[in-house]
Design a protein around this motif. Structure first.
Motif, PDB file in Angstrom:
ATOM      1  N   ARG A  77      19.816   9.622  22.176  1.00  0.00           N
ATOM      2  CA  ARG A  77      19.419   8.462  21.385  1.00  0.00           C
ATOM      3  C   ARG A  77      17.940   8.151  21.536  1.00  0.00           C
ATOM      4  N   ILE A  78      17.465   8.190  22.787  1.00  0.00           N
ATOM      5  CA  ILE A  78      16.051   7.907  23.039  1.00  0.00           C
ATOM      6  C   ILE A  78      15.197   8.975  22.344  1.00  0.00           C
ATOM      7  N   ARG A  79      15.602  10.248  22.480  1.00  0.00           N
ATOM      8  CA  ARG A  79      14.874  11.332  21.798  1.00  0.00           C
ATOM      9  C   ARG A  79      14.801  11.076  20.302  1.00  0.00           C
ATOM     10  N   ASP A 120       0.842   5.067  30.216  1.00  0.00           N
ATOM     11  CA  ASP A 120       1.268   5.289  31.592  1.00  0.00           C
ATOM     12  C   ASP A 120       1.177   6.752  31.977  1.00  0.00           C
ATOM     13  N   SER A 121       1.608   7.642  31.064  1.00  0.00           N
ATOM     14  CA  SER A 121       1.604   9.046  31.467  1.00  0.00           C
ATOM     15  C   SER A 121       0.173   9.552  31.645  1.00  0.00           C
ATOM     16  N   LEU A 122      -0.786   8.934  30.945  1.00  0.00           N
ATOM     17  CA  LEU A 122      -2.186   9.315  31.135  1.00  0.00           C
ATOM     18  C   LEU A 122      -2.768   8.790  32.440  1.00  0.00           C
ATOM     19  N   PRO A 151       5.674  11.911  20.246  1.00  0.00           N
ATOM     20  CA  PRO A 151       6.205  12.764  21.303  1.00  0.00           C
ATOM     21  C   PRO A 151       6.859  11.886  22.370  1.00  0.00           C
ATOM     22  N   MET A 152       8.005  12.337  22.924  1.00  0.00           N
ATOM     23  CA  MET A 152       8.641  11.599  24.011  1.00  0.00           C
ATOM     24  C   MET A 152       8.036  12.050  25.322  1.00  0.00           C
ATOM     25  N   SER A 153       7.537  11.120  26.095  1.00  0.00           N
ATOM     26  CA  SER A 153       6.982  11.534  27.385  1.00  0.00           C
ATOM     27  C   SER A 153       8.136  11.689  28.365  1.00  0.00           C
ATOM     28  N   PRO A 154       7.981  12.593  29.368  1.00  0.00           N
ATOM     29  CA  PRO A 154       9.095  12.875  30.285  1.00  0.00           C
ATOM     30  C   PRO A 154       9.570  11.609  31.011  1.00  0.00           C
ATOM     31  N   ASN A 155       8.647  10.635  31.201  1.00  0.00           N
ATOM     32  CA  ASN A 155       9.006   9.349  31.796  1.00  0.00           C
ATOM     33  C   ASN A 155      10.233   8.718  31.173  1.00  0.00           C
TER      34      ASN A 155
END
Lengths: 412, 412
Positions: B99-101, A194-196, B110-114
């Protein structure tokens, strides 16, 4: 472009055992006419809820289609509730009653008085004849709203739609066509995809884009609306082309094919053969490869070697290699791949070893750790994965990454 | 008795390709708590429709459960619309974000900012922790109304419901208890089962009886309603006991276990081991046996031998036997079973050979012909089947009859 709602009526559809499948068929028919479905509802044989649901739907959507609840019994309430919502009295239609009588005569069955109810039609409604049952359907108009009332049994509902309702809806739908395209992606998570691609698809309201995570892979659905199929395809080409550019080789399927079909196609085109050596996936990779008709042309054999002894005996994995690195290791995955390739005499060998859980994990080698080895004629390689989820999910994901790794060997 | 509505959210559920299956599972769970489902709705990622649907549901039902639309992408709108309908601002919850991190760190991704969006919670909502994904669920109360917001993926939604939501709903459900029991039957068709048991179950209105044909087996569901679990169980015992008497050994599961779980249990109890030799099922029997956690204790190895050469090399099936009787024959099925048993050194060997189609059938040996061989220490036997359906169904049915034959060897 008008949109529709579908309401399925029947208490059996609110049990854990039955789902409304009519709406899938109706959705395909409506979409082909350029009509999108915006909401689907299931209600029981429950007058207040059906009444409320019908009112809400007619307030929000120009086309409302109901299925079910037209039978002759007490709990078939559709006719009554529709008449109430549309504020029209029910009138007995003698010609419909004659027809129902006649259908019983033909079958040599007595008509029960209940069946007379099926000849009741709200005033100014257009009855739809039912060639496969006794309940007529109905079309009711009120201003720019259409309420289309169909029977529940698919063998009655489908011909009624294709022979009568479709003709009625075509002029309403205008000249809009809906076309869809599907891409399937491996090797990336939903949010990574999605981010792409969000910077691309958010610039378009037509086509629309839907992102799905389907057990083990990301699926992208694009739907375009246009006056003709060609114009819709042009819209799709523009957006989908950009998405394909960004995702590159991670897109494995452009026409809805499964990963195992794509792998089979690549093997067939090259004239290659394949053999599998599985530990944690327990036969799932072989099963998926052989799901494809004609797979006996390229899939020669598979081995499920759970025990260390079986790995050595069936796949020539040296016992010392297992004791030195452990059964779940890059070295063993490669040796399994090379072993099954050599024994089966195939072009490609695949080895999968890992820890599917729930037990057997350690700090160093946690549940979800999976190594996939690939052996070709000149090179043996591997990849390591840490896969999330429970046993079932880990096994599915492991089969997915293994098949995807086979696919990617053809890209080199 | 309170009632509930279920709202499934996601545009993919409004296509012809996907149906909402979560609601069937949720309905079973709610019914077990004594909560009936009065309406089910599917809406797309469509803010005005979702808003309207939520308002209608909360006006009509004391318990409203939504599934889906909690993902990290642009089109996941549930959180936002719920906040608007309940008139509560969204607040970023730092502990959920941590928690998500952490979940991303564990997986080395990598965690996307979404994904930060998933830590937004409407004020005064109770978050439900998600052990199998990043999206937390929510419980919101407003007077006597409950809005329960769950993620769409079943592997996330189901444990969240059983571990957190069930406890929350139990006190609301009052004093009616619904208890269900499931029998699974192998070796008989749906109408054969029904003609045997209809004289029994039609005498009861409580419990109710539902007969389902579930891909490869007949499933019987019995549901009893009573003021207490004990009283409901007494009602079930009376009816189900009579049904079990009539169906005898064809009932393989009394508590919802799968056939592979039952086979695994029998093997474990006896301390037996098993190996499989598959042709037409292509690894499916091994896959099903190893679906069961702990199966490495009794499943030692599996071989998928598609080619005749592989049958001879891996399973010691004499080449002359194949040329004399054909690869799909009783003799070869028995030789495959005996061969894999001898090589693996197991207590039981299973061999499956057949024609799954779509090609490869002849008048003499049609598509659907399957032989299953079973080898034990003192006896080797086989059974012949003509199985209906397409490739996929034939392969499933073949794996079912093979596992059922293993189960029945323990009954002798």
């Amino acid at each position: 472009m008008p949109h529709a709602e579908i309401i399925a009526i029947g208490s059996e559809l609110l049990t854990p055992f039955r789902s409304d499948t009519n709406s899938l068929w109706l959705t395909a028919e409506l979409n082909a006419l350029g009509i999108a479905v915006r909401r689907k509802t299931v209600v029981g044989d429950d007058e207040p809820f059906l009444e409320e649901t019908l009112r809400d739907a007619l307030r929000n959507s120009p086309i409302v289609i109901t299925t079910g609840g037209l039978g002759p019994t007490e709990d078939d309430i559709t006719r009554k509730v529709v008449a109430r919502v549309m504020q029209r009295p029910l009138v007995l239609q003698p010609d419909i009653l004659d027809r129902i009588r006649h259908q019983f005569e033909i079958r040599g069955l007595p008509m029960s008085p209940n069946n007379e109810r099926q000849a009741l039609v709200p005033r100014d409604a257009t009855p739809l004849s039912n060639d496969y049952g006794t309940a007529p359907g109905l079309i009711l108009r009120e201003g720019d709203r259409q309420l289309i009332v169909l029977p529940g049994p698919p063998r009655e509902m489908r011909p009624m739609f294709t022979q009568q309702v479709r003709l009625h809806l075509e002029p309403l739908a205008g000249h809009v066509r809906l076309r869809t395209r599907t891409l399937r992606v491996a090797g990336m998570g939903e949010s990574q995809v999605d981010s792409l691609i969000a910077p691309i698809y958010t610039r378009y309201t037509n086509p629309t884009t839907t992102i799905l995570f389907n057990n083990t892979e990301v699926e992208l659905h694009f739907t375009a609306k246009a006056p003709s199929d060609d114009e819709a395809d042009t819209l799709l080409d523009e957006l989908v082309g950009q998405v394909e550019d960004v995702l590159g080789a991670n897109v494995f399927s452009h026409r809805g094919e499964t990963l195992e079909q794509i792998v089979g196609l690549r093997l067939t085109v090259k004239g290659y053969t394949i053999a599998t050596a599985e530990s944690c996936t327990g036969g799932l990779v072989a099963k998926r490869l052989t799901d494809v008709p004609g797979s006996s042309q390229y899939f020669l054999e598979g081995v499920v070697a759970y025990s260390n002894a079986a790995k050595t005996r069936l796949l020539d994995v040296p016992a010392e290699l297992i004791s030195e690195h452990g059964a779940v290791s890059a070295e063993v995955a490669e040796a399994m791949a090379a072993g099954v390739k050599a024994r089966a005499g195939t072009t490609i060998g695949v080895g999968i070893t890992g820890i599917a859980g729930p037990d057997g994990g350690t700090d160093e080698k946690p549940v979800g750790l999976v190594y996939v080895g690939i052996a070709g004629d000149f090179v043996v390689t591997h990849r390591k994965f840490i896969l999330p989820g429970d046993r079932d999910r880990i096994r599915h994901l492991a089969s997915q990454v293994a098949l995807d790794l086979v696919r990617r060997t053809f890209l080199l």
